[in-house]
Design a protein around this motif. Structure first.
Motif, PDB file in Angstrom:
ATOM      1  N   PHE A   1     -14.501  45.364  -6.438  1.00 53.16           N
ATOM      2  CA  PHE A   1     -14.955  46.598  -5.810  1.00 53.16           C
ATOM      3  C   PHE A   1     -15.458  47.608  -6.824  1.00 53.16           C
ATOM      4  CE2 PHE A   1     -13.685  46.536  -1.326  1.00 53.16           C
ATOM      5  CZ  PHE A   1     -12.910  45.394  -1.285  1.00 53.16           C
ATOM      6  N   GLY A   2     -16.414  48.433  -6.378  1.00 46.81           N
ATOM      7  CA  GLY A   2     -16.774  49.630  -7.121  1.00 46.81           C
ATOM      8  C   GLY A   2     -15.755  50.734  -6.864  1.00 46.81           C
ATOM      9  N   GLN A   3     -15.972  51.889  -7.500  1.00 47.78           N
ATOM     10  CA  GLN A   3     -14.999  52.976  -7.427  1.00 47.78           C
ATOM     11  C   GLN A   3     -15.136  53.801  -6.158  1.00 47.78           C
ATOM     12  OE1 GLN A   3     -17.343  52.330  -9.810  1.00 47.78           O
ATOM     13  NE2 GLN A   3     -16.831  53.434 -11.683  1.00 47.78           N
TER      14      GLN A   3
ATOM     15  N   GLY B   1      -6.206  45.730   6.409  1.00 48.43           N
ATOM     16  CA  GLY B   1      -5.242  46.512   7.159  1.00 48.43           C
ATOM     17  C   GLY B   1      -5.252  47.953   6.675  1.00 48.43           C
ATOM     18  N   PRO B   2      -4.391  48.809   7.269  1.00 54.37           N
ATOM     19  CA  PRO B   2      -4.393  50.230   6.937  1.00 54.37           C
ATOM     20  C   PRO B   2      -3.721  50.550   5.610  1.00 54.37           C
ATOM     21  CG  PRO B   2      -2.736  49.759   8.596  1.00 54.37           C
ATOM     22  CD  PRO B   2      -3.487  48.494   8.391  1.00 54.37           C
TER      23      PRO B   2
ATOM     24  N   LEU C   1     -12.570  39.709  -4.217  1.00 62.53           N
ATOM     25  CA  LEU C   1     -13.689  40.634  -4.159  1.00 62.53           C
ATOM     26  C   LEU C   1     -13.505  41.646  -5.278  1.00 62.53           C
ATOM     27  CD1 LEU C   1     -13.998  41.385  -0.323  1.00 62.53           C
ATOM     28  CD2 LEU C   1     -15.433  39.882  -1.721  1.00 62.53           C
TER      29      LEU C   1
ATOM     30  N   GLU D   1      -6.669  55.166   6.371  1.00 63.61           N
ATOM     31  CA  GLU D   1      -7.021  53.897   6.996  1.00 63.61           C
ATOM     32  C   GLU D   1      -7.422  52.909   5.915  1.00 63.61           C
ATOM     33  OE1 GLU D   1      -8.874  55.813  11.112  1.00 63.61           O
ATOM     34  OE2 GLU D   1      -9.904  54.167  10.080  1.00 63.61           O
ATOM     35  N   GLY D   2      -7.416  51.612   6.262  1.00 59.98           N
ATOM     36  CA  GLY D   2      -7.921  50.622   5.333  1.00 59.98           C
ATOM     37  C   GLY D   2      -9.437  50.566   5.372  1.00 59.98           C
ATOM     38  N   PRO D   3     -10.053  49.937   4.380  1.00 55.93           N
ATOM     39  CA  PRO D   3     -11.515  49.784   4.387  1.00 55.93           C
ATOM     40  C   PRO D   3     -11.976  48.987   5.610  1.00 55.93           C
ATOM     41  CG  PRO D   3     -10.604  49.256   2.216  1.00 55.93           C
ATOM     42  CD  PRO D   3      -9.448  49.368   3.160  1.00 55.93           C
TER      43      PRO D   3
ATOM     44  N   LEU E   1      -3.152  47.212  -0.138  1.00 54.45           N
ATOM     45  CA  LEU E   1      -3.946  46.764   1.006  1.00 54.45           C
ATOM     46  C   LEU E   1      -3.850  45.260   1.139  1.00 54.45           C
ATOM     47  CD1 LEU E   1      -7.090  48.874   0.114  1.00 54.45           C
ATOM     48  CD2 LEU E   1      -5.746  49.191   2.189  1.00 54.45           C
TER      49      LEU E   1
ATOM     50  N   PHE F   1     -17.403  51.834  -0.237  1.00 61.69           N
ATOM     51  CA  PHE F   1     -17.192  50.935  -1.368  1.00 61.69           C
ATOM     52  C   PHE F   1     -18.162  49.771  -1.280  1.00 61.69           C
ATOM     53  CE2 PHE F   1     -13.372  52.630  -3.213  1.00 61.69           C
ATOM     54  CZ  PHE F   1     -12.693  53.230  -2.174  1.00 61.69           C
TER      55      PHE F   1
ATOM     56  N   PHE G   1     -15.079  46.806   7.242  1.00 61.41           N
ATOM     57  CA  PHE G   1     -16.290  46.075   6.883  1.00 61.41           C
ATOM     58  C   PHE G   1     -17.495  46.639   7.626  1.00 61.41           C
ATOM     59  CE2 PHE G   1     -19.112  42.804   5.781  1.00 61.41           C
ATOM     60  CZ  PHE G   1     -19.721  42.317   6.927  1.00 61.41           C
TER      61      PHE G   1
ATOM     62  N   GLY H   1     -11.445  51.874  -6.806  1.00 63.28           N
ATOM     63  CA  GLY H   1     -11.627  50.856  -5.781  1.00 63.28           C
ATOM     64  C   GLY H   1     -10.450  49.894  -5.774  1.00 63.28           C
TER      65      GLY H   1
ATOM     66  N   LEU I   1     -20.832  43.051  -0.207  1.00 61.03           N
ATOM     67  CA  LEU I   1     -20.390  43.670   1.037  1.00 61.03           C
ATOM     68  C   LEU I   1     -20.287  45.180   0.839  1.00 61.03           C
ATOM     69  CD1 LEU I   1     -18.228  41.141   0.152  1.00 61.03           C
ATOM     70  CD2 LEU I   1     -17.821  41.263   2.590  1.00 61.03           C
TER      71      LEU I   1
ATOM     72  N   TYR J   1     -18.068  48.431   2.497  1.00 58.88           N
ATOM     73  CA  TYR J   1     -16.949  48.840   3.331  1.00 58.88           C
ATOM     74  C   TYR J   1     -16.959  50.365   3.414  1.00 58.88           C
ATOM     75  CZ  TYR J   1     -14.731  44.212   2.971  1.00 58.88           C
ATOM     76  OH  TYR J   1     -14.439  42.869   3.055  1.00 58.88           O
TER      77      TYR J   1
ATOM     78  N   TYR K   1      -4.475  43.624  -2.386  1.00 53.99           N
ATOM     79  CA  TYR K   1      -5.173  44.480  -3.344  1.00 53.99           C
ATOM     80  C   TYR K   1      -4.327  45.726  -3.616  1.00 53.99           C
ATOM     81  CZ  TYR K   1      -9.461  41.810  -2.433  1.00 53.99           C
ATOM     82  OH  TYR K   1     -10.404  40.808  -2.332  1.00 53.99           O
TER      83      TYR K   1
ATOM     84  N   LYS L   1     -14.369  53.688   4.282  1.00 47.36           N
ATOM     85  CA  LYS L   1     -12.939  53.998   4.353  1.00 47.36           C
ATOM     86  C   LYS L   1     -12.725  55.462   4.736  1.00 47.36           C
ATOM     87  CE  LYS L   1      -8.590  53.487   1.821  1.00 47.36           C
ATOM     88  NZ  LYS L   1      -8.044  54.742   2.274  1.00 47.36           N
TER      89      LYS L   1
END
Lengths: 112, 114
Positions: A102-104, B106-107, A100, A42-44, B90, A89, A46, B42, A34, A36, B35, A38
């Motif tokens: 995640f990359g950096q 979420g934020p 999940l 705010e949150g990531p 998160l 991301f 999709f 990340g 996936l 994302y 998370y 950001k």
């Protein structure tokens, strides 16, 4: 052990041109991926995903390519717009596993 | 359709204290994942709750614990706070709990431990 890597911390692209964000992974068992986006505070959000049975998935200006033999995926944004400026991301997951990985992140800046 | 919400948005605690963060899942979703995102990194998976039970855990110590309620909202509790716990927390909701589903975030709650 960084299983998902985004080796470019930042990328700067001219408005209207193509943005290409890259991601490498080490675990060949990952079977879906996936992207994302950001924004600060705010949150990531999709953007787009791809299953390991495919090598390409397209949604409007966004296309994700998967090269399983190279364990590499990329996100193409064309044409790039100022609102695309954000941190991107990539993430990988396994069917049957909950997390999940995640990359950096890569900070994309679109210049007018 | 209501998205994922988190509270509070910001929090300052001192080392050794305890903190509770809250998350409301997107309508129609029955799974919540938490998370931790440190600065410049990340997000890292803490754990997931599905139908009120822990459904997978990342590499975090037991002082990180959680709950999920019948309405699928969730709490993350961290005991004995350490300076390194300072991060953006998160939560993400999804439907299924079996893996392979898209998670919606979420934020976040930004926690600072002094």
């Amino acid at each position: 052990d960084q299983q998902v890597k985004q080796n470019s911390p930042s990328l700067s692209v001219q408005e209207g041109r193509i943005s290409i964000l890259n991601c490498d992974y080490t675990n060949s068992m990952f079977d879906y991926f996936l992207w994302y986006k950001k924004y600060p505070a705010e949150g990531p959000t999709f953007l787009i995903s791809i299953s390991s049975i495919k090598d390409k998935n397209e949604d409007g200006r966004f296309t994700v390519f998967l090269n399983k033999s190279a364990k590499h995926l990329s996100l193409h944004i064309v044409p790039s717009q100022p609102g695309d400026s954000a941190v991107y991301f990539c993430a990988a997951g396994l069917q049957g596993a909950q997390k999940l990985v995640f990359g950096q992140g890569t900070r994309l800046t679109i210049n007018p | 359709e209501t998205g994922v919400t988190q509270s509070p948005t910001h929090l300052i605690k001192t080392r050794g204290q305890q903190v509770t963060l809250r998350c409301s899942s997107q309508s129609g979703h029955n799974t919540v994942s938490w998370y931790q995102q440190a600065l410049g990194q990340g997000p890292q998976f803490i754990f997931q709750y599905y139908r009120e039970e822990e459904n997978g855990r990342g590499n975090f110590p037991p002082r990180f614990s959680g709950l999920q309620f019948p309405n699928y909202s969730s709490e993350l509790n961290v005991n004995a706070l350490e300076l390194d716990d300072s991060a953006l927390y998160l939560c993400a909701s999804s439907f299924g709990g079996t893996g392979g589903e898209t998670q919606y975030f979420g934020p976040g709650t930004r926690l600072l431990v002094l």
